[in-house]
Motif scaffolding. Structure first.
Motif, PDB file in Angstrom:
ATOM      1  N   GLY A 140       0.788  -1.229   0.000  1.00 22.30           N
ATOM      2  CA  GLY A 140       0.000   0.000   0.000  1.00 22.30           C
ATOM      3  C   GLY A 140       0.812   1.267   0.000  1.00 22.30           C
ATOM      4  N   GLN A 141       2.089   1.168  -0.372  1.00 22.33           N
ATOM      5  CA  GLN A 141       2.970   2.342  -0.414  1.00 22.33           C
ATOM      6  C   GLN A 141       3.704   2.378  -1.761  1.00 22.33           C
ATOM      7  OE1 GLN A 141       3.770   4.617   2.279  1.00 22.33           O
ATOM      8  NE2 GLN A 141       2.109   3.719   3.464  1.00 22.33           N
ATOM      9  N   ILE A 142       4.005   3.594  -2.231  1.00 23.39           N
ATOM     10  CA  ILE A 142       4.950   3.742  -3.326  1.00 23.39           C
ATOM     11  C   ILE A 142       6.337   3.714  -2.690  1.00 23.39           C
ATOM     12  CG2 ILE A 142       5.721   5.165  -5.265  1.00 23.39           C
ATOM     13  CD1 ILE A 142       2.832   4.220  -5.541  1.00 23.39           C
ATOM     14  N   THR A 143       7.239   2.883  -3.219  1.00 24.16           N
ATOM     15  CA  THR A 143       8.558   2.765  -2.599  1.00 24.16           C
ATOM     16  C   THR A 143       9.654   3.469  -3.401  1.00 24.16           C
ATOM     17  OG1 THR A 143       8.830   0.613  -3.700  1.00 24.16           O
ATOM     18  CG2 THR A 143       7.998   0.606  -1.426  1.00 24.16           C
ATOM     19  N   SER A 144       9.443   3.621  -4.714  1.00 26.14           N
ATOM     20  CA  SER A 144      10.419   4.341  -5.533  1.00 26.14           C
ATOM     21  C   SER A 144       9.839   4.585  -6.919  1.00 26.14           C
ATOM     22  CB  SER A 144      11.730   3.563  -5.657  1.00 26.14           C
ATOM     23  OG  SER A 144      11.537   2.418  -6.477  1.00 26.14           O
ATOM     24  N   VAL A 145      10.466   5.501  -7.646  1.00 22.12           N
ATOM     25  CA  VAL A 145      10.148   5.663  -9.061  1.00 22.12           C
ATOM     26  C   VAL A 145      11.467   5.640  -9.828  1.00 22.12           C
ATOM     27  CG1 VAL A 145       8.063   7.027  -8.620  1.00 22.12           C
ATOM     28  CG2 VAL A 145      10.232   8.204  -9.061  1.00 22.12           C
ATOM     29  N   THR A 146      11.405   5.140 -11.048  1.00 24.99           N
ATOM     30  CA  THR A 146      12.587   5.094 -11.910  1.00 24.99           C
ATOM     31  C   THR A 146      12.342   5.986 -13.113  1.00 24.99           C
ATOM     32  OG1 THR A 146      13.100   2.832 -11.219  1.00 24.99           O
ATOM     33  CG2 THR A 146      14.114   3.617 -13.262  1.00 24.99           C
ATOM     34  N   ALA A 147      13.284   6.869 -13.384  1.00 24.77           N
ATOM     35  CA  ALA A 147      13.160   7.804 -14.497  1.00 24.77           C
ATOM     36  C   ALA A 147      14.257   7.546 -15.529  1.00 24.77           C
ATOM     37  CB  ALA A 147      13.235   9.238 -13.994  1.00 24.77           C
ATOM     38  N   ARG A 148      13.899   7.771 -16.790  1.00 23.57           N
ATOM     39  CA  ARG A 148      14.828   7.537 -17.894  1.00 23.57           C
ATOM     40  C   ARG A 148      15.166   8.858 -18.571  1.00 23.57           C
ATOM     41  NH1 ARG A 148      12.066   3.694 -21.500  1.00 23.57           N
ATOM     42  NH2 ARG A 148      12.721   2.153 -19.951  1.00 23.57           N
ATOM     43  N   ASP A 149      16.435   9.090 -18.863  1.00 20.18           N
ATOM     44  CA  ASP A 149      16.828  10.319 -19.531  1.00 20.18           C
ATOM     45  C   ASP A 149      16.878  10.127 -21.043  1.00 20.18           C
ATOM     46  OD1 ASP A 149      19.221   9.068 -20.188  1.00 20.18           O
ATOM     47  OD2 ASP A 149      20.397  10.117 -18.666  1.00 20.18           O
ATOM     48  N   GLU A 150      17.301  11.164 -21.762  1.00 17.73           N
ATOM     49  CA  GLU A 150      17.304  11.119 -23.226  1.00 17.73           C
ATOM     50  C   GLU A 150      18.225  10.042 -23.790  1.00 17.73           C
ATOM     51  OE1 GLU A 150      16.456  15.378 -25.159  1.00 17.73           O
ATOM     52  OE2 GLU A 150      18.241  15.346 -23.898  1.00 17.73           O
ATOM     53  N   ALA A 151      19.283   9.740 -23.056  1.00 21.64           N
ATOM     54  CA  ALA A 151      20.251   8.746 -23.535  1.00 21.64           C
ATOM     55  C   ALA A 151      19.837   7.322 -23.188  1.00 21.64           C
ATOM     56  CB  ALA A 151      21.630   9.053 -22.946  1.00 21.64           C
ATOM     57  N   GLY A 152      18.697   7.201 -22.457  1.00 23.87           N
ATOM     58  CA  GLY A 152      18.234   5.857 -22.082  1.00 23.87           C
ATOM     59  C   GLY A 152      18.729   5.397 -20.737  1.00 23.87           C
ATOM     60  N   SER A 153      19.526   6.232 -20.058  1.00 23.65           N
ATOM     61  CA  SER A 153      20.037   5.898 -18.727  1.00 23.65           C
ATOM     62  C   SER A 153      18.936   6.046 -17.691  1.00 23.65           C
ATOM     63  CB  SER A 153      21.105   6.889 -18.410  1.00 23.65           C
ATOM     64  OG  SER A 153      22.150   6.447 -17.985  1.00 23.65           O
ATOM     65  N   GLU A 154      18.850   5.126 -16.734  1.00 19.56           N
ATOM     66  CA  GLU A 154      17.779   5.146 -15.734  1.00 19.56           C
ATOM     67  C   GLU A 154      18.313   5.465 -14.347  1.00 19.56           C
ATOM     68  OE1 GLU A 154      15.508   1.538 -15.986  1.00 19.56           O
ATOM     69  OE2 GLU A 154      14.633   2.096 -17.933  1.00 19.56           O
ATOM     70  N   THR A 155      17.504   6.223 -13.596  1.00 15.05           N
ATOM     71  CA  THR A 155      17.858   6.601 -12.220  1.00 15.05           C
ATOM     72  C   THR A 155      16.677   6.320 -11.314  1.00 15.05           C
ATOM     73  OG1 THR A 155      19.246   8.410 -13.055  1.00 15.05           O
ATOM     74  CG2 THR A 155      18.665   8.473 -10.722  1.00 15.05           C
ATOM     75  N   GLU A 156      16.937   5.714 -10.178  1.00  9.43           N
ATOM     76  CA  GLU A 156      15.881   5.423  -9.201  1.00  9.43           C
ATOM     77  C   GLU A 156      15.846   6.529  -8.150  1.00  9.43           C
ATOM     78  OE1 GLU A 156      14.341   1.466  -6.964  1.00  9.43           O
ATOM     79  OE2 GLU A 156      16.358   2.101  -6.390  1.00  9.43           O
ATOM     80  N   TYR A 157      14.634   6.991  -7.853  1.00  7.92           N
ATOM     81  CA  TYR A 157      14.434   8.031  -6.847  1.00  7.92           C
ATOM     82  C   TYR A 157      13.522   7.491  -5.750  1.00  7.92           C
ATOM     83  CZ  TYR A 157      16.150  11.293 -10.423  1.00  7.92           C
ATOM     84  OH  TYR A 157      16.909  11.938 -11.382  1.00  7.92           O
ATOM     85  N   THR A 158      13.916   7.691  -4.514  1.00  6.09           N
ATOM     86  CA  THR A 158      13.083   7.248  -3.391  1.00  6.09           C
ATOM     87  C   THR A 158      12.685   8.442  -2.541  1.00  6.09           C
ATOM     88  OG1 THR A 158      15.021   6.849  -1.998  1.00  6.09           O
ATOM     89  CG2 THR A 158      14.208   4.991  -3.295  1.00  6.09           C
ATOM     90  N   GLY A 159      11.519   8.351  -1.941  1.00  6.98           N
ATOM     91  CA  GLY A 159      11.024   9.418  -1.080  1.00  6.98           C
ATOM     92  C   GLY A 159       9.994   8.891  -0.100  1.00  6.98           C
ATOM     93  N   ASP A 160       9.527   9.784   0.750  1.00  7.92           N
ATOM     94  CA  ASP A 160       8.481   9.418   1.709  1.00  7.92           C
ATOM     95  C   ASP A 160       7.092   9.656   1.131  1.00  7.92           C
ATOM     96  OD1 ASP A 160      10.185   9.017   4.307  1.00  7.92           O
ATOM     97  OD2 ASP A 160      10.920  10.866   3.394  1.00  7.92           O
ATOM     98  N   TYR A 161       7.003  10.646   0.239  1.00 10.93           N
ATOM     99  CA  TYR A 161       5.730  10.983  -0.392  1.00 10.93           C
ATOM    100  C   TYR A 161       5.946  11.094  -1.898  1.00 10.93           C
ATOM    101  CZ  TYR A 161       5.006  12.549   4.425  1.00 10.93           C
ATOM    102  OH  TYR A 161       4.963  12.615   5.795  1.00 10.93           O
TER     103      TYR A 161
END
Length: 511
Positions: free
Chosen positions: A267-288
């Protein structure tokens, strides 16, 4: 330990949420923006020395929370703008406010004029009971409209569709003249196939009966606001200023970060993963997590954990995409028959609703009338925006810029708005998912909303975040309510969804 909020999108809702978190909580916002610009569809596009407001954004709200924030970011003018000075037009200036001729960060006070163009003539928007309306319609159409309206008073249809909504308020003849074609241009489907929700949000409180009664009473309860605020160089200027303030206060904004994966657990979001123009992915974590991305893309990013039918209903939510063509012309062929004074005596409209059946253009903006600072030479040229509603990948969307611009110029020439020989410059801009639509699987949206609300630390805000045709101020209010919930530690999301459900259309005024 410092708490963090991941905010998807640097539009009005995302930036408002970030600012409120920084000024009212100890939560640090991190904004992930898919593009390289600030403001979402409320951004200002720049072409050479001229600026385009994509879709047109009047700064008006009945919420003091919103208007106070706007004034805080960009103060109201204390001296006349260029065109007002030249023409001798008065404005309610603010003592000590900035001079738009000398300072950049200033909110202008502008006159609102919007009309309908039909039968190659101008009609009031919304439809009024003035004699000019009947003269322009002609005797036959007027009689037909009158009897049709009387019929709509006697016999009310069950409002199952947007068509029912309009006919109940205006009668079938007026609906067919002023609403049917434009609505189909906007949404790409007939009004009989669209839920009445859109009408309830956009034209609530407006009816021909109120317009008729107002003739005999000292009231303007159905008239629209006569003035609005507007940043000197378009709406994007305000959001760019707010973004700078968010960063100054310690917030982060990361560009070219398209969220492609949303991880969930218990019942929680634990992280989101974002992709940049070059296709590289970064994971971001937060409380909200605050989401202004489209509901369709959000649910897809959640993956296989989303149960059917929520996943399929979200994947099939409809949207309308948008094309604007900016044209710089020497002059318009339209004659200014109003009493309004304008530079070059052009028509005074901010935008014109195009009801002509033979063209596909939906609206026409005249940027000179939004702000004289939107173009290099407002005294000798006219900078206009042609608005088209389409679907990504369709015939209009797929045309080349050169092809489509030629087509657009031909349309305005066909209905007598411009002479192609007067065109000095042009640009075409395409915007995806500009309008969340009210047909198809939208009928199942309550189930999608219920599923998303089940994630305690997820807040869906803004137009696309709620799949609702919110105006700018309503998008901001959803962000404000979300921050209120964070501050209160509440997981009841109903306050977010109650924004923009009032009975009265937010741009009406009552005396």
């Amino acid at each position: 330990m410092e708490k963090k909020a991941i905010i998807i999108g640097a539009g009005p809702a995302g930036l408002t949420a970030a600012y409120r978190l920084l000024t009212e909580t100890d939560v640090k916002p991190v904004i992930l923006e898919e593009s390289d610009v600030i403001g979402g569809i409320s951004r200002t596009a720049v072409h050479g020395d001229n600026r385009i407001d994509i879709g047109g954004h009047r700064f008006f709200s009945k919420s003091s929370e919103v208007t106070d924030l706007w004034k805080q970011i960009m103060p109201l003018q204390g001296a006349l703008a260029k065109d007002d000075r030249i023409l001798g037009r008065e404005k309610p200036l603010v003592e000590g406010g900035p001079d738009p001729e000398k300072e950049e960060h200033v909110m202008l006070i502008r006159d609102r004029v919007s009309r309908i163009f039909y039968l190659h003539k101008f009609f009031d928007y919304p439809i009024s009971m003035r004699p000019a309306t009947f003269i322009n319609m002609g005797f036959g159409r007027t009689m037909k409209a009158g009897f049709g309206y009387l019929g709509s008073i006697v016999h009310k249809r069950e409002e199952k569709s947007l068509e029912d909504f309009y006919i109940n308020r205006f009668g079938r003849p007026l609906y067919e003249m002023f609403f049917e074609d434009y609505t189909e241009k906007l949404w790409g489907v007939h009004p009989s196939q669209i839920a009445p929700d859109w009408g309830a949000q956009r034209v609530k409180g407006l009816s021909l009966w109120k317009a008729f009664i107002s003739i005999f009473k000292n009231t303007n309860e159905t008239s629209l606001i006569e003035q609005f605020w507007y940043p000197k160089k378009g709406p994007g200027q305000l959001w760019e200023t707010l973004a700078e303030e968010v960063q100054r206060l310690g917030g982060e904004i990361h560009f070219h970060q398209e969220v492609v994966k949303v991880a969930t657990q218990d019942g929680q979001i634990t992280s989101v993963t974002a992709r940049d123009e070059a296709g590289s992915e970064t994971e971001y974590t937060g409380d909200y997590y605050f989401s202004t991305m489209s509901v369709k893309d959000l649910v897809i990013a959640m993956g296989d954990k989303v149960p059917e039918p929520v996943r399929s209903n979200a994947a099939n939510l409809p949207y309308r995409d948008f094309i604007t063509v900016g044209l710089l012309v020497n002059k318009l062929q339209l004659e200014n028959k109003t009493k309004a004074k304008t530079l070059g005596n052009i028509v005074p409209d901010c935008w014109i609703y195009m009801q002509e059946r033979e063209v596909r253009v939906g609206r026409l903006q005249i940027f000179n009338n939004w702000s004289p600072y939107m173009l290099k030479d407002p005294e000798h040229t006219v900078w206009i925006g042609m608005e088209y509603f389409c679907d990504e990948g369709d015939e209009m969307w797929s045309k080349s810029d050169e092809e489509f611009t030629k087509f657009a110029i031909g349309e305005l020439s066909q209905i007598g708005v411009i002479n192609p020989k007067d065109v000095l410059d042009s640009v075409r801009i395409r915007i995806k998912k500009a309008y969340p639509a009210y047909f198809g699987t939208y009928a199942e949206f309550d189930g999608i909303r219920s599923y998303l609300d089940g994630y305690e630390n997820l807040f869906c805000i803004g137009r696309n975040g709620q799949h609702r045709y919110n105006n700018m101020d309503h998008s901001m209010l959803t962000a404000m309510r979300a921050v209120d919930l964070v501050r209160a530690g509440s997981t009841d999301k109903s306050a977010l969804w109650d924004v923009n459900t009032e009975e009265e259309y937010h741009e009406t005024k009552a005396n």
